[in-house]
Design an enzyme around this catalytic site. Sequence first.
Site, mmCIF file in Angstrom:
data_model
loop_
_atom_site.group_PDB
_atom_site.id
_atom_site.type_symbol
_atom_site.label_atom_id
_atom_site.label_comp_id
_atom_site.label_asym_id
_atom_site.label_seq_id
_atom_site.Cartn_x
_atom_site.Cartn_y
_atom_site.Cartn_z
ATOM 1 N N ARG A 91 0.859 -1.206 0.030
ATOM 2 C CA ARG A 91 -0.012 -0.079 0.041
ATOM 3 C C ARG A 91 0.835 1.370 -0.024
ATOM 4 O O ARG A 91 1.732 1.384 0.927
ATOM 5 C CB ARG A 91 -1.060 -0.145 1.334
ATOM 6 C CG ARG A 91 -1.615 1.297 1.394
ATOM 7 C CD ARG A 91 -2.842 1.393 2.560
ATOM 8 N NE ARG A 91 -3.987 0.629 1.921
ATOM 9 C CZ ARG A 91 -5.168 0.544 2.325
ATOM 10 N NH1 ARG A 91 -5.411 1.374 3.509
ATOM 11 N NH2 ARG A 91 -6.168 -0.009 1.801
ATOM 12 N N HIS A 134 -7.242 0.731 -6.435
ATOM 13 C CA HIS A 134 -7.646 -0.171 -5.426
ATOM 14 C C HIS A 134 -8.205 -1.169 -5.902
ATOM 15 O O HIS A 134 -9.329 -1.664 -5.444
ATOM 16 C CB HIS A 134 -8.573 0.692 -4.148
ATOM 17 C CG HIS A 134 -8.532 -0.134 -3.089
ATOM 18 N ND1 HIS A 134 -7.649 -1.092 -2.500
ATOM 19 C CD2 HIS A 134 -9.045 0.408 -1.835
ATOM 20 C CE1 HIS A 134 -7.819 -1.209 -1.276
ATOM 21 N NE2 HIS A 134 -8.582 -0.301 -0.783
ATOM 22 N N GLN A 169 -10.083 -4.074 -3.507
ATOM 23 C CA GLN A 169 -11.562 -3.482 -2.946
ATOM 24 C C GLN A 169 -12.461 -3.891 -4.145
ATOM 25 O O GLN A 169 -13.543 -4.526 -3.770
ATOM 26 C CB GLN A 169 -11.226 -2.110 -2.502
ATOM 27 C CG GLN A 169 -12.789 -1.712 -1.912
ATOM 28 C CD GLN A 169 -13.031 -2.206 -0.674
ATOM 29 O OE1 GLN A 169 -12.123 -2.088 0.304
ATOM 30 N NE2 GLN A 169 -14.076 -2.861 -0.527
ATOM 31 N N ASP A 185 -17.158 7.201 -1.748
ATOM 32 C CA ASP A 185 -15.932 6.991 -0.833
ATOM 33 C C ASP A 185 -15.581 8.468 -0.203
ATOM 34 O O ASP A 185 -16.467 9.268 -0.398
ATOM 35 C CB ASP A 185 -14.844 6.625 -1.950
ATOM 36 C CG ASP A 185 -13.429 6.267 -1.113
ATOM 37 O OD1 ASP A 185 -13.637 5.987 0.219
ATOM 38 O OD2 ASP A 185 -12.437 6.106 -2.078
ATOM 39 N N CYS A 217 -16.366 1.355 0.459
ATOM 40 C CA CYS A 217 -15.067 0.599 0.831
ATOM 41 C C CYS A 217 -14.738 0.659 2.319
ATOM 42 O O CYS A 217 -13.931 -0.279 2.773
ATOM 43 C CB CYS A 217 -13.852 1.100 -0.190
ATOM 44 S SG CYS A 217 -13.381 2.499 0.193
ATOM 45 N N ARG A 241 -13.476 -9.040 1.581
ATOM 46 C CA ARG A 241 -12.069 -8.550 1.323
ATOM 47 C C ARG A 241 -11.232 -9.906 1.750
ATOM 48 O O ARG A 241 -10.307 -10.265 0.918
ATOM 49 C CB ARG A 241 -11.496 -7.448 1.816
ATOM 50 C CG ARG A 241 -12.263 -6.206 1.766
ATOM 51 C CD ARG A 241 -11.633 -5.569 0.497
ATOM 52 N NE ARG A 241 -10.126 -5.610 0.412
ATOM 53 C CZ ARG A 241 -9.229 -4.709 1.002
ATOM 54 N NH1 ARG A 241 -9.921 -3.378 1.192
ATOM 55 N NH2 ARG A 241 -8.112 -4.403 0.767
#
Length: 310
Positions: free
Chosen positions: A106, A133, A136, A222, A262, A290
Amino acid sequence: MTDKIKHFLQFRDLSRGELEHLFERTRIIKERFKRYQPYHPLVDRTLAMIFEKSSTRTRLSFEAGMHQLGGAAIYLNTRDTQLGRGEPVEDAAEVISRMVDIVMIRTYEQEIIERFAAHSRVPVINGLTNEYHPCQILADIYTYIEHRGPIRGKTVAWIGDSNNMCNTWLQAAEMFDFNVHVSTPPGYEVEPERAGLYGTDHYEEFADPIEACRGAHLVTTDVWTSMGFEAENEARMKAFADWRVDAEMMAVAAGDAVFMHCLPAHRGEEVDAEVIDGPQSVVWDEAENRLHTQKALMEFLLLGHIREQT
Ligand code: CP
Ligand code: NVA
């Protein structure tokens, strides 16, 4: 030999067939997990997780997932490693990938993870960059399929920032042949090149978020300010004020529309509490998935296609 390694740096790194295989493996792996049946195909395998930004879900799902598959996970962050003291990412990749079997990163710019992957002997997974991402969106699409069936031909409404999540939804739309209605404040529109699009017609931009939600099968949003963009927070709070997903937006969506986020969420900013905590919200299943989708991903990157009857 290195160029044969499969990485997952952005959504389109896997083919549609490979992604469909992942979803099928996710279903099997999840069912087995729910029945408390051990499944240890990755005994003796080690995952290194490198975090340059904060995380709850990504760390937990990769670490627990690797443990549940019989392997081990090691958590590294910028602060406590030489990466934070200027060791070149290429050198880190050479060394780390000689000691473990798979790496999750990340970080900030996508370019960093690409440089790492170019010098890695083992598969590298994008656990979030400024641009994408992909893990996700794997979980999000799997969650949609679980709740509503195939996503092909459906409409996803993306409300808010054209960020890493939005870009990845747009790549996924090209892959799975669905449409995305994007509504962002002026000045925050999609940048097709940054999103890594092939220039297809799978998305449409709407000035009015209500219009973007009309008839949508999935409404999603988001945070207004992603990690790494904190300096813009004040300006964003003002610019995004009308891009809060509320009951009115959900009311014009399809009757069986689901809401996704998310997480982490900010109730009263990008989404009203009555939506994220309401009956159309599937955010907890989305977060749980996830774990299951990433177990299927690690299995695939390390062992290839697994065929078994269930
Ligand atoms: N959705 C997500 O990636 O959450 P974390 O930042 O907690 O990992
Ligand atoms: N767009 C958000 C997602 C967090 C999981 C960020 O990058 O901070």
